[in-house]
Design a protein around this motif. Structure first.
Motif, short mmCIF file in Angstrom:
data_model
loop_
_atom_site.label_atom_id
_atom_site.label_comp_id
_atom_site.label_asym_id
_atom_site.label_seq_id
_atom_site.Cartn_x
_atom_site.Cartn_y
_atom_site.Cartn_z
N ILE A 148 41.94 42.87 36.07
CA ILE A 148 40.50 43.05 36.25
C ILE A 148 40.14 42.67 37.68
O ILE A 148 40.50 41.58 38.15
N GLU A 149 39.44 43.57 38.37
CA GLU A 149 38.92 43.27 39.71
C GLU A 149 37.39 43.35 39.63
O GLU A 149 36.82 44.43 39.43
N ARG A 200 29.12 41.47 41.29
CA ARG A 200 29.32 41.36 39.85
C ARG A 200 28.48 42.36 39.06
O ARG A 200 28.01 42.09 37.96
N SER A 201 28.33 43.52 39.66
CA SER A 201 27.64 44.62 38.98
C SER A 201 28.61 45.72 38.56
O SER A 201 28.22 46.69 37.94
N SER A 202 29.89 45.55 38.93
CA SER A 202 30.91 46.54 38.56
C SER A 202 32.29 45.87 38.60
O SER A 202 32.47 44.83 39.24
N LYS A 242 48.30 54.24 39.18
CA LYS A 242 47.14 55.13 39.26
C LYS A 242 45.88 54.30 39.51
O LYS A 242 45.84 53.10 39.21
N PRO A 243 44.83 54.92 40.05
CA PRO A 243 43.58 54.17 40.25
C PRO A 243 43.07 53.61 38.93
O PRO A 243 43.21 54.21 37.87
N GLY A 244 42.48 52.43 39.01
CA GLY A 244 41.94 51.80 37.82
C GLY A 244 40.65 52.47 37.37
O GLY A 244 40.08 53.32 38.07
N GLU A 245 40.17 52.07 36.20
CA GLU A 245 38.92 52.62 35.66
C GLU A 245 37.74 51.79 36.17
O GLU A 245 37.68 50.57 35.95
N PHE A 246 36.81 52.47 36.84
CA PHE A 246 35.63 51.81 37.41
C PHE A 246 34.54 51.72 36.33
O PHE A 246 34.22 52.71 35.67
#
Length: 504
Positions: A381-382, A387-389, A427-431
């Motif tokens: 988790i990033e 802290r809005s996303s 792969k790119p993470g899920e935003f």
């Protein structure tokens, strides 16, 4: 009463080989040195043997004697050496049954025929056994003075420290006083307490892995062996017995005890070494760099070291990184990769590097540094500074759950391979956009895979029901252990359990 055989002492244990065949004597000398670590002197004649013994009477703990020497008759060398108090083994081509009985009666330990290379192997095993016997206490119990005297003499020839008892009660009293007895030999017919009754009393105090018991009797009743064995004896011998049979059965039982003791020592050594390694791994994994702000967690490993790995840190720009990993298996093997991943995670986070780059570095390291069957299921988790996303990578972990107030708003299932399978960029993470107060839950499969006696898993139904109570009743995460214990209904925990809550 204790009877000690006459024995020699020396600063260096030494074997005397009396053998006129130079090649055979040298071969024995080398084998004794290489396999037993003992010195061996060679005498090619009785005269040379006398000279060696007279030079140092306390040097020799055992002698190996040939019967065909250039200056001695077939039994002269035996009488000469044994009368000087040196336990002796006959090793000769010359064999005669009457001669064998005569020499055994005179007190030699064994009569071995030079028949094949296996004879040398037997001699080496016999030497090793006799030298061990010098430190072993044996209790012989028989109410017959004559029978006891004969058997005690045999045990003395085999170099045991012998204790005698004429009754079961006397035997029990000796066992209370002497703590080094390894073998008890018990006759059946005795006044007051028969041999099987004594055996049962001894066995109630000493288990088979610390003391051997051999029952003996001259009775022809076939059920006696069963009585002794059922009472706890290790073996049974019917009298009269050949000295070789007597010694072989004793040796087999003692070797079983010694093997158990050796296994126990190795187990204890491995246990000690494991504790040291576990302590080192625990210290390496525990770091003051762990940032627990806005993070609650529960970790319950199956063993002292956990295969689950929880890391949390903030970059200098305020971005928060959280990782929950689950190495293959659990315990020491699974914990070995923890320090490697931990160092990478914290060092690269402190350098303000993005989590995606850290994930790739971890994957590269595990792929090339760990065994091919070791991999890391992991969730990353990033959380961005405002802290809005946040960005999520689920690499073969259970679904990552996001809650808003008391409702589940997102479920992020695994879409990527565990780290360490292939050395390829992730792969790119899920935003995902989030709101203040949202909560993200990560957990290891040790929770959802816990089984009850009917092999029903705790599953997502169980964890989601528990999380609902956490949100509505403000339960501590530790209450999960009670829920899992109730589900198992007495079964032991099978895998490491980790639950993490991140407050956004």
């Amino acid at each position: 009463m204790t009877t000690n055989p006459s024995r020699t002492k020396s600063s260096e244990l030494c074997i005397l080989i009396v053998e006129d065949s130079r090649s055979l004597a040298v071969a024995m000398q080398r084998l004794i040195r290489s396999q037993l670590g003992l010195r061996a002197d060679i005498a090619a004649s009785l005269e040379q043997a006398r000279g060696l013994i007279d030079g140092d009477r306390n040097r020799y703990v055992l002698a190996i004697l040939d019967l065909t020497l250039p200056d001695a008759t077939k039994d002269e060398v035996v009488h000469e050496i044994t009368n000087r108090g040196i336990p002796s083994i006959i090793f000769s081509n010359l064999y005669d049954e009457n001669l064998r009985e005569e020499l055994l009666e005179h007190g030699v330990i064994d009569f071995v025929v030079k028949s094949s290379p296996s004879s040398l192997t037997y001699i080496l095993q016999l030497i090793k056994r006799i030298l061990k016997n010098q430190f072993i206490q044996v209790l012989f119990v028989d109410d017959s003075n004559v029978a006891r005297r004969m058997s005690v003499r045999l045990l003395q020839i085999y170099q045991f420290i012998v204790l005698e008892a004429s009754s079961g009660q006397e035997a029990l009293e000796i066992l209370e006083q002497e703590t080094r007895i390894k073998l008890v030999i018990v006759d059946y017919h005795m006044p007051g307490m028969n041999g099987d009754e004594l055996t049962a009393k001894i066995r109630s105090q000493f288990t088979k892995d610390v003391m051997a018991i051999i029952g003996i009797s001259s009775e022809l009743e076939h059920s006696l062996s069963g009585r002794f064995l059922k009472a706890g004896a290790n073996d049974y011998i019917r009298k009269p017995f050949l000295p070789e049979e007597f010694f072989s059965r004793i040796s087999q039982n003692l070797e079983s005890l010694e093997l158990i003791e050796e296994i126990r020592r190795h187990r204890d050594l491995l246990s000690m070494e494991r504790e040291i390694i576990e302590s080192i791994l625990t210290k390496m994994r525990t770091t003051t760099r762990f940032d627990d702000r806005d993070v609650r967690y529960l970790m319950q490993p199956v063993e002292k070291t956990s295969g689950d790995l929880l890391l949390a840190a903030r970059r200098p720009d305020g971005t928060q990184h959280v990782m929950l990993g689950d190495f293959t298996g659990h315990g020491l093997q699974a914990a070995l990769g923890g320090p490697l991943v931990t160092e990478l995670f914290y060092d690269m986070t402190s350098q303000n590097l993005p989590l995606e780059q850290i994930i790739n570095a971890i994957n590269h390291k595990i792929t090339h540094a760990m065994p091919t069957d070791m991999f890391l299921a992991s969730g990353f988790i990033e959380i961005h500074p405002a802290r809005s996303s946040l960005t999520v990578w689920n690499c073969s972990m259970p679904d990552i759950l996001i809650y808003r107030e008391e409702s589940q708003i997102r479920r992020i299932p695994s879409s990527m391979l565990p780290r360490g399978i292939r050395d390829q960029p992730i792969k790119p993470g899920e935003f995902i956009e989030i709101s203040p107060g949202d909560r993200v839950f990560l957990f290891s499969d040790g929770i959802i895979e816990e089984m009850d006696p009917e092999e029903n898993s705790f599953d997502y139904v169980g964890i989601e029901a528990f999380l609902a109570r956490v949100l509505t009743e403000n339960l501590p995460l530790s209450r999960l252990l009670i829920a899992l214990e109730n589900h198992r209904q007495g079964y032991e925990q099978q895998d490491d359990v980790t639950l993490v809550e991140i407050l956004c």
